[in-house]
Design an enzyme around this catalytic site. Structure first.
Site: not given
Length: 734
Positions: A19, A22-24, A27, A42, A136
């Site tokens: 769903i 991300g960068g690292m 999810v 995650k 962030d």
């Protein structure tokens, strides 16, 4: 097909679908088989599982979010770290990101923006109270649910405020459009960095644009440090002035000039909500005198940064790390020939030689300066090397210190003195001599290193243990324990079932272990608890532990702000599990209640009057031109907040301007609406101000007396005399 889909992590979390990417980490939507609910998992990408920096960031997120429990923060249920896979199990959110919502809605109405920002600030206030700085905050890391609830997520580069000294070493940088100036400079960050990012998000919500935005990430970072944002009301004049002041204070370049906490910013927003037309006066002089010149300078600066070639900037210092995903390397965009006008070419052609000349001069001066320093310290006159002030090495990696300072000092460590700590392995915990001491080059500095966090094997809990026994064993091992009550057909009520992670699994000392406790077999009915006066977090946990669904709403109440003022189901009532229970949270402001007071007039009242009602000596209601000839009573409606109040009513005769007290009460402005009469002087009041009509009665005439005439004298007919008198009276009347 994604290799993770279909997996069952820890024999419990069955991966359903991807769903988010991300960068690292990725999810996934998953099914928690044990609790029979949907969760989000995650998972760190496999290519980063052996990268210490990404592992540190991923563990930071799990550590940070594990200590947080707030309705506006995505909850974490479980974590898993093995050699093959690293994952965090979180609350599944059915919604969209704030960024997607802003793209869909465009510029937000200030009431909506304030509604969302308040929730973000409350989440940050909770995180900051636990020592966690997010670092962030951006619309992409904020979820908007269908009911308008905000959930802050992604604490991937969060740090604990107590980890002083790590700021220069970690170099964790958030998204360049929202980072604070100190983040852009790679300085130590604290709660005020999050405040700055919230201010930028709020600016974008209300104006529809980012305050600093170019095609070059490095240019944006420099603008965050050096350029003041255009006042938002110049972009959207509909923004209330006080709200603009709040935004500008939040995005001050100097952290000392910003709000010092999320609570302080919340207080100002609450003041604004209670009086939207008011102003704080933070920027009154600047707005009235220097704003035009300031804006011209900002516009000039913005154009300058947009035109700069990123290759002319000074490189980062050696100890400054960066992340590709945060500040991507971008090449300058060269305009097509058709797009370049003569003025642009002329300006650029003049700018580059001038800048190059200045750069050469600066470099020459810098070289001479550095040479002079080296000469003074290491030679020239044959004298001993001069002393210098030792910097702080605490929080720095040992290998880095050897590389950067090995030519000046001799750094020695004793492996036998290394200690377990929250710092990573190899980080310096203490030094001797201490920072600030004057030393000569070549001096030996003894340091003690961190062994990293102590790893402890989780105790294997026997299902026969009571919850208290199991918790005590885990606490003795140095773990934090989160209790989770679940139904069980095989384990008695109040006894431990298992832990996550399970027994034998190696975890950092101080980690959070979930202890599952039996609430016995599944039941259909539970007792509704009394939640009045409890905090929202406490009430939510109590209800969720009883398998009840929680809905929240805000209400005006004299109860402490943030506590439950009312609940949809009465205490001790039997209700079924999975029932929706609404709790109303007090905003700390007593509700305004209205109460009527009726004043009956005397039957012979006459004239035009003014009525005044005073609450605790302050005029509350005034009604004039009340004509007593056409009405027999007057009702006044009084409005006030809760509590006992002294109410006094007076009457003024508008013809004579005389005033008198009519009545007096003790009112209780609460749900009971009770009132106690102290005095009732209506009749006397009307009389004293001349408000009673005086009726005159005509005099009564007595018929003439009839006399008796003695015998032998002249007589008169009595009947005739009486008749003559009646006729006379009739004529007089006519």
């Amino acid at each position: 097909m994604d290799k993770n889909i279909g997996k069952k992590l820890d024999g419990r979390y069955e991966i359903i679908e991807l769903i988010g990417v991300g960068g690292m980490a990725d999810v996934y939507k998953a099914n928690d088989i044990l609790d029979n609910k949907t969760v989000a998992v995650k998972i760190l990408k496999s290519e980063f599982s052996e990268n210490e920096e990404f592992l540190r960031r991923f563990r930071n997120e799990s550590k940070a979010i594990a200590v947080l429990s707030h309705p506006n923060i995505v909850r974490v249920f479980d974590v898993g770290f093995t050699d093959k896979i690293q994952y965090i199990v979180m609350e599944y959110i059915d919604g969209i990101t704030l960024d997607e919502y802003m793209i869909k809605e465009g510029r937000l109405d200030w009431k909506d923006a304030v509604h969302y920002i308040m929730q973000i600030l409350r989440a940050l206030s909770h995180a900051h109270s636990k020592g966690v700085v997010h670092r962030d905050i951006k619309p992409q890391n904020i979820m908007v649910l269908t009911d308008g609830t905000i959930k802050v997520m992604d604490f991937g580069i969060a740090k604990f405020a107590r980890e002083e000294g790590l700021g220069d070493n970690i170099q964790a940088i958030g998204s360049v459009h929202y980072i604070s100036p100190e983040q852009a400079r790679s300085d130590v960050t604290d709660e005020k960095s999050d405040i700055y990012s919230v201010g930028i998000v709020m600016y974008e919500m209300l104006t529809g644009v980012k305050p600093f935005d170019t095609d070059n990430a490095l240019s944006i970072a420099l603008m965050q440090m050096q350029v003041n944002a255009k006042p938002p009301r110049q972009i959207n004049p509909d923004i209330p002035e006080a709200l603009e002041e709040i935004i500008l204070k939040a995005i001050e370049k100097n952290p000392a000039d910003r709000y010092q906490s999320a609570v302080k910013m919340i207080e100002d927003i609450e003041k604004f909500k209670s009086s939207p037309q008011s102003v704080f006066g933070y920027y009154e002089e600047e707005n009235n005198i220097n704003m035009n010149d300031k804006n011209k300078n900002e516009e000039s600066n913005t154009k300058f940064f947009k035109s700069l070639d990123p290759t002319i900037y000074k490189p980062l210092k050696k100890n400054q790390k960066t992340h590709e995903e945060d500040v991507p390397e971008e090449k300058p965009v060269i305009p097509e020939d058709d797009d370049v006008d003569e003025e642009y070419v002329e300006k650029r052609s003049m700018f580059i030689p001038i800048l190059s000349g200045v750069s050469i001069v600066v470099i020459i001066v810098a070289v001479c300066f550095i040479f002079g320093l080296l000469y003074n310290y290491f030679g020239g006159d044959g004298s001993d090397n001069k002393e210098f002030q030792l910097v702080s090495l605490v929080g720095l990696d040992y290998n880095y210190v050897q590389q950067e300072y090995g030519h000046l000092i001799e750094v020695k460590t004793d492996d036998n003195k290394a200690e377990y700590s929250s710092y990573d392995k190899g980080v310096i915990l203490s030094q001797d001599p201490e920072a600030g001491k004057e030393i000569k080059p070549g001096t030996t500095v003894n340091v003690i290193l961190s062994k990293g966090p102590k790893m402890v094997n989780v105790y294997s809990i026997d299902p026969g243990f009571s919850a208290e026994q199991a918790k005590a064993l885990l606490v003795d091992q140095g773990f934090e324990v989160q209790e989770k009550w679940i139904n069980s057909d095989s384990v008695e009520y109040g006894n431990a079932i298992s832990t996550t992670p399970e027994g034998g699994f190696a975890m950092k000392e101080g980690s959070c272990i979930v202890l599952y406790i039996s609430r016995g077999p599944v039941v259909l009915d539970v007792d509704m608890p009394d939640l009045i006066g409890k905090t929202q977090e406490e009430a939510t946990k109590i209800l969720e532990d009883r398998d009840l669904k929680v809905l929240t709403a805000e209400i005006s109440s004299d109860k402490k702000a943030g506590t439950v003022a009312m609940q949809s189901h009465s205490a001790n009532q039997k209700i079924k599990t999975d029932t929706e229970v609404t709790i109303w949270i007090s905003n700390g402001q007593p509700p305004q209640m209205s109460m009527p007071i009726e004043i009956p007039f005397p039957v012979n009242a006459h004239g035009i009057f003014t009525f005044r009602a005073y609450i605790d000596g302050t005029l509350s209601v005034e009604e004039a031109n009340v004509n007593a000839d056409y009405t027999q009573k007057k009702t006044l409606t009084l409005v006030s907040s809760g509590g006992k109040k002294d109410v006094r009513v007076t009457i003024i005769n508008q013809a004579t301007n005389q005033e008198a007290e009519v009545c007096r009460y003790e009112f209780s402005f609460d749900d009971n609406k009770t009132k106690k009469q102290i005095s009732d002087t209506v009749q006397e009041a009307f009389e004293s101000v001349g408000g009673i009509q005086i009726v005159t009665t005509p005099p009564v005439t007595t018929p003439p007396a009839v006399t008796t005439t003695p015998a032998g004298s002249e007589t008169t007919d009595i009947t005739t005399a009486a008749g003559d008198w009646e006729a006379t009276q009739s004529t007089a009347a006519n």
